[in-house]
Write an enzyme that holds these catalytic residues in place. Structure first.
Site, PDB file in Angstrom:
ATOM      1  N   GLU A   1      -7.606  -7.232  22.819  1.00 24.34           N
ATOM      2  CA  GLU A   1      -6.353  -7.178  23.593  1.00 24.34           C
ATOM      3  C   GLU A   1      -5.476  -6.000  23.167  1.00 24.34           C
ATOM      4  O   GLU A   1      -4.555  -5.635  23.893  1.00 24.34           O
ATOM      5  CB  GLU A   1      -5.598  -8.518  23.487  1.00 24.34           C
ATOM      6  CG  GLU A   1      -4.742  -8.710  22.243  1.00 24.34           C
ATOM      7  CD  GLU A   1      -5.548  -9.029  20.980  1.00 24.34           C
ATOM      8  OE1 GLU A   1      -6.791  -9.016  21.029  1.00 24.34           O
ATOM      9  OE2 GLU A   1      -4.913  -9.291  19.943  1.00 24.34           O
TER      10      GLU A   1
ATOM     11  N   CYS B   1     -10.400 -12.768  16.598  1.00 22.67           N
ATOM     12  CA  CYS B   1      -9.900 -12.683  15.228  1.00 22.67           C
ATOM     13  C   CYS B   1      -9.864 -14.065  14.572  1.00 22.67           C
ATOM     14  O   CYS B   1     -10.907 -14.639  14.303  1.00 22.67           O
ATOM     15  CB  CYS B   1      -8.547 -11.967  15.193  1.00 22.67           C
ATOM     16  SG  CYS B   1      -8.132 -11.407  13.529  1.00 22.67           S
TER      17      CYS B   1
ATOM     18  N   HIS C   1      -9.653  -7.144  17.747  1.00 29.40           N
ATOM     19  CA  HIS C   1      -8.603  -7.449  18.734  1.00 29.40           C
ATOM     20  C   HIS C   1      -8.813  -6.657  20.022  1.00 29.40           C
ATOM     21  O   HIS C   1      -8.170  -5.617  20.220  1.00 29.40           O
ATOM     22  CB  HIS C   1      -7.233  -7.126  18.140  1.00 29.40           C
ATOM     23  CG  HIS C   1      -6.741  -8.128  17.155  1.00 29.40           C
ATOM     24  ND1 HIS C   1      -6.131  -9.314  17.527  1.00 29.40           N
ATOM     25  CD2 HIS C   1      -6.807  -8.152  15.816  1.00 29.40           C
ATOM     26  CE1 HIS C   1      -5.819 -10.006  16.445  1.00 29.40           C
ATOM     27  NE2 HIS C   1      -6.220  -9.330  15.390  1.00 29.40           N
TER      28      HIS C   1
END
Ligand code: MN
Length: 260
Positions: free
Chosen positions: A214, A110, A212
């Site tokens: 994660e 990001c 993202h």
């Protein structure tokens, strides 16, 4: 001490001022690195020793967060600009350049992708809804990430990692790459043309995504594969560096040795 082949590579994560703490990080970044077999360590942006720090690490993960100071890419802040931290910008740009110069694997996430682009001379859209429109929602007005598809470009490092030409990703950004840095190439894009991933051609150690991974790694093997890639490249980097070091002749002159 030299690491053994089974030691976890040390992955530097850029922490930042967050939730009222001087430095902090969403735990999912560390969780995904651990699951990939890496050892996560946090770097606080207020610390001046970034270049010493990165020399002791095996990989760098540049994390998400607020906006990069627009004056770093020749723009002026507008009403959409938020959460600018000049210390963090400077620390992360220095870390990114040092990691690339030293051949360390780098994954940008990001804001981390935007830092990579700015560090290498590119620019950003200050606010995507204003400049690109709202055909694809990249950030919801509620405080939950949105999912959208991205197209992966064939023949890229990213395509090799994800083994797919389209993936569904978790998105939370209002900025994006405008002018791509000369050293980078696009490896994924959204349906509205927004750049969603970049890499350095001929350098298999540098990769960044606008989304993202994660957020969804725990349930999505494609997203976890990005963290595995980072840790695996770190392991291979060890082997390369230790081969190089063990192959170097001793250059210290012995007493009485004549220099020519
Ligand atoms: Mn997006």
């Amino acid at each position: 001490m030299k690491p053994s082949a089974s030691s976890p590579p040390i992955v530097a994560l850029s922490a930042y001022e967050r939730n009222g703490e001087p430095f902090s990080l969403a735990p999912e970044y560390a969780g995904a690195v651990c699951r990939a077999g890496g050892l996560p360590v946090l770097f606080p942006p207020q610390c001046p020793g970034g270049l010493d720090f990165i020399q002791r690490c095996d990989a760098l993960l540049l994390t998400g967060g607020g906006d990069i100071s627009p004056d770093l890419y020749g723009a002026a802040a507008d009403e959409s600009t938020h959460a600018v931290h000049p210390d963090r910008d400077a620390a992360e740009i220095a870390l990114a350049r040092a990691a690339i110069a030293q051949g360390l694997p780098l994954l940008g996430i990001c804001r981390g992708m935007q830092i990579l682009n700015v560090a290498l001379g590119g620019t950003l859209h200050l606010d995507l809804p204003t400049t690109v429109g709202t055909h694809v929602c990249h950030r919801s007005t509620s405080h939950t990430p949105v999912l959208h598809n991205v197209e992966i470009l064939a023949g890229t490092t990213l395509a090799r990692i994800l083994q797919n030409n389209q993936v569904r990703i978790s998105s939370w950004h209002h900025q994006g790459i405008a002018v791509l840095a000369p050293a980078l190439r696009v490896s994924a894009q959204a349906a509205d043309g927004v750049i969603e991933a970049v890499e350095i051609p001929e350098n298999p150690d540098v990769l960044a995504v606008q989304w993202h991974p994660e957020h969804t790694y725990a349930d999505d093997p494609a997203q976890q594969a990005l963290f595995h890639w980072l840790v695996e490249r770190a392991r291979q980097g060890w082997a390369r560096r230790s081969d190089r070091n063990s192959g170097q002749p001793d250059t210290v002159a012995q007493p009485g040795e004549e220099r020519r």
